[in-house]
Design a protein around this motif. Structure first.
Motif, PDB file in Angstrom:
ATOM      1  N   GLU A 108      50.278 -40.840  68.403  1.00  0.00           N
ATOM      2  CA  GLU A 108      49.184 -39.984  67.926  1.00  0.00           C
ATOM      3  C   GLU A 108      49.622 -38.556  67.632  1.00  0.00           C
ATOM      4  OE1 GLU A 108      49.238 -41.913  70.678  1.00  0.00           O
ATOM      5  OE2 GLU A 108      48.107 -40.959  72.332  1.00  0.00           O
ATOM      6  N   ASP A 109      50.859 -38.219  67.927  1.00  0.00           N
ATOM      7  CA  ASP A 109      51.399 -36.914  67.542  1.00  0.00           C
ATOM      8  C   ASP A 109      51.905 -36.920  66.097  1.00  0.00           C
ATOM      9  OD1 ASP A 109      52.844 -36.696  70.816  1.00  0.00           O
ATOM     10  OD2 ASP A 109      51.034 -35.664  70.091  1.00  0.00           O
ATOM     11  N   THR A 110      51.908 -38.077  65.470  1.00  0.00           N
ATOM     12  CA  THR A 110      52.361 -38.171  64.088  1.00  0.00           C
ATOM     13  C   THR A 110      51.471 -37.340  63.176  1.00  0.00           C
ATOM     14  OG1 THR A 110      53.306 -40.382  64.396  1.00  0.00           O
ATOM     15  CG2 THR A 110      52.690 -39.747  62.154  1.00  0.00           C
ATOM     16  N   ALA A 111      52.093 -36.433  62.422  1.00  0.00           N
ATOM     17  CA  ALA A 111      51.343 -35.526  61.556  1.00  0.00           C
ATOM     18  C   ALA A 111      52.320 -34.642  60.800  1.00  0.00           C
ATOM     19  CB  ALA A 111      50.395 -34.642  62.368  1.00  0.00           C
ATOM     20  N   MET A 112      51.789 -33.907  59.828  1.00  0.00           N
ATOM     21  CA  MET A 112      52.527 -32.805  59.229  1.00  0.00           C
ATOM     22  C   MET A 112      52.272 -31.581  60.112  1.00  0.00           C
ATOM     23  SD  MET A 112      54.462 -32.070  56.607  1.00  0.00           S
ATOM     24  CE  MET A 112      54.058 -33.049  55.153  1.00  0.00           C
ATOM     25  N   TYR A 113      53.339 -30.939  60.499  1.00  0.00           N
ATOM     26  CA  TYR A 113      53.243 -29.769  61.371  1.00  0.00           C
ATOM     27  C   TYR A 113      53.499 -28.504  60.567  1.00  0.00           C
ATOM     28  CZ  TYR A 113      52.923 -32.579  65.575  1.00  0.00           C
ATOM     29  OH  TYR A 113      52.482 -33.447  66.556  1.00  0.00           O
ATOM     30  N   TYR A 114      52.621 -27.516  60.777  1.00  0.00           N
ATOM     31  CA  TYR A 114      52.693 -26.262  60.044  1.00  0.00           C
ATOM     32  C   TYR A 114      52.833 -25.081  60.992  1.00  0.00           C
ATOM     33  CZ  TYR A 114      50.717 -28.997  56.186  1.00  0.00           C
ATOM     34  OH  TYR A 114      50.493 -29.939  55.212  1.00  0.00           O
TER      35      TYR A 114
ATOM     36  N   PRO B  56      42.321 -22.634  61.749  1.00  0.00           N
ATOM     37  CA  PRO B  56      43.239 -22.434  60.622  1.00  0.00           C
ATOM     38  C   PRO B  56      42.789 -21.323  59.665  1.00  0.00           C
ATOM     39  CG  PRO B  56      42.785 -24.773  60.941  1.00  0.00           C
ATOM     40  CD  PRO B  56      41.861 -24.036  61.855  1.00  0.00           C
ATOM     41  N   ASP B  57      41.483 -21.165  59.478  1.00  0.00           N
ATOM     42  CA  ASP B  57      40.981 -20.170  58.522  1.00  0.00           C
ATOM     43  C   ASP B  57      41.320 -18.745  58.925  1.00  0.00           C
ATOM     44  OD1 ASP B  57      37.874 -21.924  57.674  1.00  0.00           O
ATOM     45  OD2 ASP B  57      39.963 -22.215  57.064  1.00  0.00           O
ATOM     46  N   GLU B  58      41.701 -18.541  60.162  1.00  0.00           N
ATOM     47  CA  GLU B  58      41.968 -17.183  60.645  1.00  0.00           C
ATOM     48  C   GLU B  58      43.440 -16.805  60.549  1.00  0.00           C
ATOM     49  OE1 GLU B  58      40.078 -16.448  64.369  1.00  0.00           O
ATOM     50  OE2 GLU B  58      38.103 -17.069  63.641  1.00  0.00           O
ATOM     51  N   TYR B  59      44.236 -17.649  59.917  1.00  0.00           N
ATOM     52  CA  TYR B  59      45.649 -17.348  59.718  1.00  0.00           C
ATOM     53  C   TYR B  59      45.913 -17.203  58.224  1.00  0.00           C
ATOM     54  CZ  TYR B  59      46.469 -18.417  64.607  1.00  0.00           C
ATOM     55  OH  TYR B  59      46.446 -18.394  65.980  1.00  0.00           O
ATOM     56  N   ASN B  60      46.583 -16.128  57.865  1.00  0.00           N
ATOM     57  CA  ASN B  60      46.824 -15.852  56.452  1.00  0.00           C
ATOM     58  C   ASN B  60      48.180 -16.338  55.951  1.00  0.00           C
ATOM     59  OD1 ASN B  60      44.452 -14.442  55.457  1.00  0.00           O
ATOM     60  ND2 ASN B  60      44.948 -12.870  56.955  1.00  0.00           N
ATOM     61  N   TYR B  61      49.105 -16.577  56.846  1.00  0.00           N
ATOM     62  CA  TYR B  61      50.456 -16.930  56.434  1.00  0.00           C
ATOM     63  C   TYR B  61      50.792 -18.324  56.956  1.00  0.00           C
ATOM     64  CZ  TYR B  61      50.457 -11.919  55.718  1.00  0.00           C
ATOM     65  OH  TYR B  61      50.127 -10.657  55.316  1.00  0.00           O
ATOM     66  N   TRP B  62      51.328 -19.138  56.050  1.00  0.00           N
ATOM     67  CA  TRP B  62      51.614 -20.539  56.373  1.00  0.00           C
ATOM     68  C   TRP B  62      52.977 -20.956  55.835  1.00  0.00           C
ATOM     69  CZ3 TRP B  62      48.446 -23.687  59.257  1.00  0.00           C
ATOM     70  CH2 TRP B  62      47.169 -23.188  59.530  1.00  0.00           C
ATOM     71  N   GLY B  63      53.611 -21.846  56.588  1.00  0.00           N
ATOM     72  CA  GLY B  63      54.816 -22.486  56.077  1.00  0.00           C
ATOM     73  C   GLY B  63      54.442 -23.707  55.255  1.00  0.00           C
ATOM     74  N   GLN B  64      55.463 -24.376  54.754  1.00  0.00           N
ATOM     75  CA  GLN B  64      55.233 -25.518  53.858  1.00  0.00           C
ATOM     76  C   GLN B  64      54.990 -26.816  54.619  1.00  0.00           C
ATOM     77  OE1 GLN B  64      58.159 -24.351  54.699  1.00  0.00           O
ATOM     78  NE2 GLN B  64      59.455 -26.140  55.112  1.00  0.00           N
ATOM     79  N   GLY B  65      55.293 -26.822  55.911  1.00  0.00           N
ATOM     80  CA  GLY B  65      55.070 -28.010  56.723  1.00  0.00           C
ATOM     81  C   GLY B  65      56.315 -28.854  56.892  1.00  0.00           C
ATOM     82  N   THR B  66      56.371 -29.552  58.009  1.00  0.00           N
ATOM     83  CA  THR B  66      57.456 -30.488  58.271  1.00  0.00           C
ATOM     84  C   THR B  66      56.863 -31.724  58.934  1.00  0.00           C
ATOM     85  OG1 THR B  66      59.662 -30.729  59.266  1.00  0.00           O
ATOM     86  CG2 THR B  66      58.049 -29.450  60.527  1.00  0.00           C
ATOM     87  N   GLN B  67      57.287 -32.893  58.482  1.00  0.00           N
ATOM     88  CA  GLN B  67      56.680 -34.145  58.933  1.00  0.00           C
ATOM     89  C   GLN B  67      57.293 -34.605  60.248  1.00  0.00           C
ATOM     90  OE1 GLN B  67      54.127 -35.971  57.548  1.00  0.00           O
ATOM     91  NE2 GLN B  67      54.271 -37.389  59.289  1.00  0.00           N
ATOM     92  N   VAL B  68      56.423 -35.022  61.154  1.00  0.00           N
ATOM     93  CA  VAL B  68      56.831 -35.637  62.410  1.00  0.00           C
ATOM     94  C   VAL B  68      56.200 -37.024  62.473  1.00  0.00           C
ATOM     95  CG1 VAL B  68      56.636 -35.561  64.918  1.00  0.00           C
ATOM     96  CG2 VAL B  68      57.117 -33.464  63.640  1.00  0.00           C
TER      97      VAL B  68
END
Length: 123
Positions: free
Chosen positions: A88-94, A107-119
């Protein structure tokens, strides 16, 4: 310009460990929050862990005792150490960041994001 670059995702069997990294460019750590979010297919993005500029950390109940969020200020890098992984930890992590005094899991309160990495965790 702030840029967050994640790395370290991959596939692992249940019970295994992974460490994600988030390198921050053009970003200073004063009065900031840095956080990890994840999003599984068909589900909303959810907060996993966060750390503020004082070093205070917070974790989602689902990962407490299994995940930690260390950071290396000298390298401007945030990590997510994930142990005892479950399917259940399987997801895209940002990785996310924002200039704020108190961290949130919204999430709406963060302005800066990475592209994500899959787990992906297999049973």
């Amino acid at each position: 310009q702030v840029q967050l670059v994640e790395s370290g995702g991959g596939s692992v069997q249940a019970g295994g460990s992974l460490m994600l990294s988030c390198a921050a460019y053009g970003y200073t750590y004063s009065s900031t929050c840095m956080a990890w979010f994840r999003q599984a297919p068909g589900k909303e993005r959810e907060g996993v862990a966060a750390i503020d500029s004082n070093g205070s950390t917070s974790y989602a109940d689902s990962v407490k005792g299994r995940f930690t969020i260390p950071q290396d200020n000298a390298k401007n890098t945030l990590y997510l150490q994930m142990n005892s992984l479950k399917p259940e930890d399987t997801a895209m992590y940002y990785c996310a960041a924002d200039y704020r005094a108190y961290c949130t899991d919204k999430p709406d309160e963060y302005n800066y994001w990475g592209q994500g990495t899959q787990v992906t965790v297999s049973s």
